[in-house]
Design a protein around this motif. Structure first.
Motif, short mmCIF file in Angstrom:
data_model
loop_
_atom_site.label_atom_id
_atom_site.label_comp_id
_atom_site.label_asym_id
_atom_site.label_seq_id
_atom_site.Cartn_x
_atom_site.Cartn_y
_atom_site.Cartn_z
N UNK A 190 0.83 -1.21 0.00
CA UNK A 190 0.00 0.00 0.00
C UNK A 190 0.86 1.26 0.00
N UNK A 191 2.04 1.18 0.59
CA UNK A 191 2.91 2.37 0.69
C UNK A 191 4.34 1.95 0.37
N UNK A 192 4.94 2.62 -0.62
CA UNK A 192 6.25 2.25 -1.16
C UNK A 192 7.19 3.45 -1.05
N UNK A 193 8.43 3.17 -0.66
CA UNK A 193 9.50 4.16 -0.68
C UNK A 193 10.49 3.78 -1.76
N UNK A 194 10.83 4.73 -2.64
CA UNK A 194 11.94 4.50 -3.57
C UNK A 194 13.06 5.46 -3.23
N UNK A 206 9.51 8.21 10.01
CA UNK A 206 9.44 7.45 11.25
C UNK A 206 9.61 5.97 10.97
N UNK A 207 9.81 5.20 12.00
CA UNK A 207 9.94 3.75 11.86
C UNK A 207 8.62 3.14 11.40
N UNK A 208 8.73 2.05 10.65
CA UNK A 208 7.57 1.23 10.27
C UNK A 208 6.57 1.97 9.39
N UNK A 209 7.04 2.84 8.50
CA UNK A 209 6.12 3.64 7.68
C UNK A 209 5.76 2.98 6.35
N UNK A 210 6.59 2.06 5.85
CA UNK A 210 6.41 1.57 4.49
C UNK A 210 6.29 0.05 4.45
N UNK A 224 15.76 -0.67 6.67
CA UNK A 224 15.09 -1.64 7.53
C UNK A 224 14.24 -0.94 8.59
N UNK A 225 14.74 0.18 9.10
CA UNK A 225 14.01 0.90 10.16
C UNK A 225 12.65 1.41 9.67
N UNK A 226 12.60 1.94 8.44
CA UNK A 226 11.35 2.55 7.98
C UNK A 226 10.37 1.53 7.42
N UNK A 227 10.82 0.27 7.27
CA UNK A 227 9.92 -0.78 6.81
C UNK A 227 9.15 -1.38 7.98
N UNK A 228 7.89 -1.68 7.73
CA UNK A 228 7.07 -2.34 8.74
C UNK A 228 7.54 -3.79 8.95
N UNK A 229 7.20 -4.40 10.08
CA UNK A 229 7.52 -5.82 10.26
C UNK A 229 6.96 -6.63 9.09
N UNK A 230 7.79 -7.47 8.51
CA UNK A 230 7.39 -8.22 7.32
C UNK A 230 7.55 -7.45 6.04
N UNK A 254 14.80 -8.73 -0.02
CA UNK A 254 15.11 -8.89 1.40
C UNK A 254 13.87 -8.59 2.22
N UNK A 255 13.41 -9.59 2.98
CA UNK A 255 12.22 -9.43 3.81
C UNK A 255 12.61 -9.26 5.27
N UNK A 256 11.96 -8.33 5.89
CA UNK A 256 12.29 -7.96 7.27
C UNK A 256 11.68 -8.97 8.26
#
Length: 235
Positions: free
Chosen positions: A48-52, A103-107, A130-136, A233-235
C-alpha cells in the motif's frame, strides 16, 4: 574513481544526460529484464505504501503509483532528479538514504535500484531502510555482478572495482538487517551495433569513461555480458 565518493556522485547526477545515455543502450539488450524482475518482486507483496530511494528521474516511481495504486514516496539527493520526479506528480523529497526523514515502520516496501553502491556508509543506509519498513516489509534492491560489461573492461584494460553493494557482496551486507534474503539473476547481453555506439556508452560511464579512455578499433557489432541481480530482502 570510487562509485561511493559523495562529490563524484553529486557531479554524476547533477543532470540527467549521462544517466539517460547509459539507460538508452538497453534498447539493444536481450535476455532477462531486471526491471520486470524488480517489478514482480514489488507487486507480489501488493504494497500500500512504497518508498523508492535514489529515484532518478522518476519513471519507476510513477509506474508503481499508476499501476499498483500504491502511495509512493521517493527520495533522491540530486536536486535535478527531485525536480524531474516531482513533475511526474510523485511525492518526492531531497534526502539521503543514510538519514531518511521518516518514522519507523512507515512503508510496506522499499526499492533501491542501482544506487546502494553509491552510498558512503552502506550499513547505515541499509539500517535506515530496515528501520522505515514495517515488520514483514520488503526491500527490493538491484545491482550488478563483476561480470557485467566485462568485455568492455577487457578491451579498455580496466580493472573492475569490487562494488560495496554488488552481486557478490549484497547478501552479506543485507543479512544483519533482514530475516530472509534472496537473489534473482537477470542475465543477458547488450549488442552494440558499432564501435562508436560502444564508445558513446563508455563516455557516460563513471569508471570506464574516466580519463578519456578510448576503445581500440574494431569492425562490426560488439556483444557484451549483462549481469544485473535483483535482491529481495524481507524484514
Amino acid at each position: 574513481m570510487s562509485l561511493n565518493d559523495p562529490q563524484a556522485v553529486r557531479t554524476e547526477y547533477a543532470t540527467e544526460e549521462r544517466l539517460a545515455g547509459r539507460a538508452s543502450v538497453y534498447e539493444w539488450a536481450d535476455g532477462d529484464d531486471p526491471h520486470e524482475i524488480l517489478w514482480c518482486a514489488v507487486a507480489e507483496r501488493a504494497p500500500a505504501r512504497i518508498l523508492e530511494v535514489g529515484c532518478g528521474p522518476g519513471e519507476l516511481a510513477e509506474r508503481l503509483a499508476r499501476e499498483l495504486g500504491a502511495e509512493v514516496v521517493a527520495v533522491d539527493q540530486s536536486e535535478r532528479m527531485v525536480e524531474l520526479t516531482r513533475h511526474r506528480g510523485i511525492d518526492v523529497r531531497l534526502g539521503d538514504v543514510q538519514e531518511l526523514p521518516f518514522a519507523a515502520d512507515e512503508f510496506d516496501c522499499a526499492v533501491a535500484a542501482w544506487m546502494l553502491y553509491h552510498v558512503p556508509d552502506l550499513d547505515r543506509g541499509l539500517a535506515e531502510l530496515a528501520r522505515v519498513l514495517r515488520p514483514g516489509g520488503r526491500l527490493v534492491a538491484v545491482t550488478n555482478s563483476r561480470g557485467h560489461l566485462r568485455e568492455l573492461y577487457d578491451l579498455l584494460e580496466v580493472e573492475r572495482p569490487l562494488l560495496s553493494f554488488g552481486a557478490e557482496t549484497a547478501a552479506e551486507a543485507l543479512a544483519p538487517h533482514f530475516a530472509d534474503v534472496e537473489s534473482r539473476p537477470a542475465l543477458g547481453s547488450i549488442l552494440f551495433p558499432s564501435r562508436d555506439d560502444a564508445q558513446a556508452y563508455v563516455d557516460v560511464t563513471q569508471i570506464l569513461g574516466s580519463d578519456g579512455r578510448r576503445l581500440p578499433p574494431f569492425d562490426g557489432p560488439l556483444r557484451v555480458t549483462r549481469a544485473p541481480y535483483v535482491f529481495v530482502a524481507d524484514k
